[in-house]
Design a protein around this motif. Structure first.
Motif, PDB file in Angstrom:
ATOM      1  N   ALA A  68       0.626 -22.072  -2.935  1.00 34.41           N
ATOM      2  CA  ALA A  68       1.949 -22.482  -2.452  1.00 34.41           C
ATOM      3  C   ALA A  68       2.182 -21.876  -1.072  1.00 34.41           C
ATOM      4  N   GLY A  69       2.663 -22.696  -0.123  1.00 34.91           N
ATOM      5  CA  GLY A  69       2.965 -22.197   1.220  1.00 34.91           C
ATOM      6  C   GLY A  69       4.143 -21.227   1.195  1.00 34.91           C
ATOM      7  N   LEU A  70       4.179 -20.382   2.204  1.00 38.36           N
ATOM      8  CA  LEU A  70       5.224 -19.361   2.322  1.00 38.36           C
ATOM      9  C   LEU A  70       6.635 -19.960   2.195  1.00 38.36           C
ATOM     10  N   ALA A  71       6.805 -21.180   2.740  1.00 37.98           N
ATOM     11  CA  ALA A  71       8.132 -21.814   2.736  1.00 37.98           C
ATOM     12  C   ALA A  71       8.594 -22.171   1.331  1.00 37.98           C
ATOM     13  N   CYS A  72       7.666 -22.184   0.376  1.00 34.72           N
ATOM     14  CA  CYS A  72       8.038 -22.531  -1.011  1.00 34.72           C
ATOM     15  C   CYS A  72       8.188 -21.299  -1.887  1.00 34.72           C
ATOM     16  N   TRP A  73       7.847 -20.124  -1.367  1.00 34.40           N
ATOM     17  CA  TRP A  73       7.832 -18.927  -2.220  1.00 34.40           C
ATOM     18  C   TRP A  73       9.199 -18.617  -2.837  1.00 34.40           C
ATOM     19  N   SER A  74      10.260 -18.678  -2.020  1.00 36.71           N
ATOM     20  CA  SER A  74      11.549 -18.232  -2.576  1.00 36.71           C
ATOM     21  C   SER A  74      12.002 -19.171  -3.681  1.00 36.71           C
ATOM     22  N   ASP A  75      11.824 -20.496  -3.485  1.00 35.41           N
ATOM     23  CA  ASP A  75      12.233 -21.434  -4.544  1.00 35.41           C
ATOM     24  C   ASP A  75      11.472 -21.174  -5.837  1.00 35.41           C
ATOM     25  N   LEU A  76      10.167 -20.980  -5.700  1.00 30.02           N
ATOM     26  CA  LEU A  76       9.357 -20.799  -6.917  1.00 30.02           C
ATOM     27  C   LEU A  76       9.717 -19.502  -7.629  1.00 30.02           C
TER      28      LEU A  76
END
Ligand code: BTN
Length: 351
Positions: A68-76
């Motif tokens: 998962a790209g960094l931009a998706c980390w917080s959502d996940l």
């Protein structure tokens, strides 16, 4: 430098379904069921995830999220926190580069509802360690994580002298060790032989084979105004994940090790982060009346019973390590028979 906005929220159930498949392919029909999206929308969403830095494999039968790209980390991570009913990780901030994740967590410390905030960075330019040392790791190779607990430490007139700091350092070390063991087991450590165990070196280092895998920096401060009337804590965790021996700063003198070098497995940083946050949620905040965790800590500490030297300011103490007390520190009998409690706030091991 903050990471660009996450993918459209309509796409989150899809991203979550891919993440929860833990690196396995998910059939298109299953993705349609999980996300409520049509096949064409799924392909559009996947293009979007790729644009956000995700590594994704598509086959005629399905889709596999590799990383998962960094931009998706917080959502996940926020989704994982919701699923697990976690306090730590309800809010997650991710930076491609920042000074120190501990500093960012402190900046948010008086905000309402910031309790349990997790701050992550791909790179720190002013990462710090215990006793004023620097913590350095190449961009993209380490987990750099801080947790804010707005009411973790009971009141002390002088927060820096709070005994809670000693105990929190120990509990965090144990929680990170347990989380790493869970991540490693999930990724298949031991496939090629027996794993080396993660050892705790008092007060804040995690070692494999005597080399440093991770370090923990717990800071306690009194906030004004204090949202919970207590001292706040920021626990910062640095974990070496993918470094090779040449990637460590020279001041470590060859004593750094990554999960990759220790296990032969290239672990995904977000899987490591999720496992560590899960483990922190299980152990923190520690109940004042219970020291059940302490026995697990003792089992992982390779120092008990050994003769060692410690530095406290200008003084050195050599002696046998007898035990650890969560509030008073490490109990050492010196070579003349005197006993001392050494506090994590002021003491370090002389290598
Ligand atoms: C030590 O070994 O002395 C503690 C190292 C702690 C490093 C972590 S990295 C994330 C967080 N932000 C910091 O500036 N320090 C901690």
């Amino acid at each position: 430098m903050s990471v660009p906005p996450p993918p459209a929220s309509d796409y989150l159930p899809l991203l979550d379904a891919l993440w929860q498949a833990a690196g396995n392919e998910v059939a298109l029909e299953e993705l349609q069921r999980a996300s409520g999206l049509a096949a064409t929308q799924i392909h559009q969403a996947i293009d979007e995830f790729v644009a956000q830095g995700c590594l994704i494999e598509r086959s005629p039968g399905g889709v596999r999220l590799v990383t998962a790209g960094l931009a998706c980390w917080s959502d996940l991570l926020e989704s994982a926190a919701l699923r697990g009913g976690w306090r730590i990780g309800r809010r997650v901030k991710v930076f491609s580069e920042t000074t120190s994740t501990n500093d960012v967590a402190w900046q948010a410390a008086t905000e309402r509802d910031a309790d349990g905030l997790v701050v992550l960075a791909n790179h720190q330019i002013a990462g710090r360690g215990r006793l004023g040392r620097a913590w350095r790791a190449p961009a993209g190779q380490a987990v750099l994580l801080s947790v804010l607990l707005q009411d973790a430490a009971s009141d002390a007139a002088e927060p820096a002298a709070s005994p809670a700091l000693d105990r929190l350092t120990l509990v965090c070390g144990l929680a990170v060790a347990l989380g790493l063991e869970a991540a490693i087991a999930q990724a298949g450590w031991g496939r090629g032989g027996s794993p080396e165990r993660i050892e705790i070196k008092w007060p804040n280092d995690l070692l494999v084979g005597g080399r440093k895998l991770a370090g923990i920096l717990v800071e306690v401060r009194r906030l004004a105004p204090s949202p919970h009337g207590k001292n706040a804590v920021v626990a910062g965790v640095g974990i070496n994940v993918t470094q090779s021996p040449g990637d460590f700063p020279p001041e470590l003198g060859g004593r750094g090790i990554s999960l990759y070098e220790a296990s032969g497995v290239m672990l995904d940083r977000l899987r490591v982060i999720e496992a560590v946050i899960g483990s922190l949620n299980r152990l923190l905040p520690v109940n004042d009346a219970s020291d059940a965790w302490l026995e697990l800590w003792r089992q992982r500490c390779g120092m008990l019973g050994r003769h060692m030297t410690f530095r406290s300011g200008a003084h050195t103490i050599s002696g046998r390590v007898l035990d650890v007390d969560p509030l008073q520190g490490l109990l050492v009998r010196d070579d003349r028979g005197g006993t001392h409690f050494l506090s994590a706030r002021t003491c370090s091991v002389v290598p």
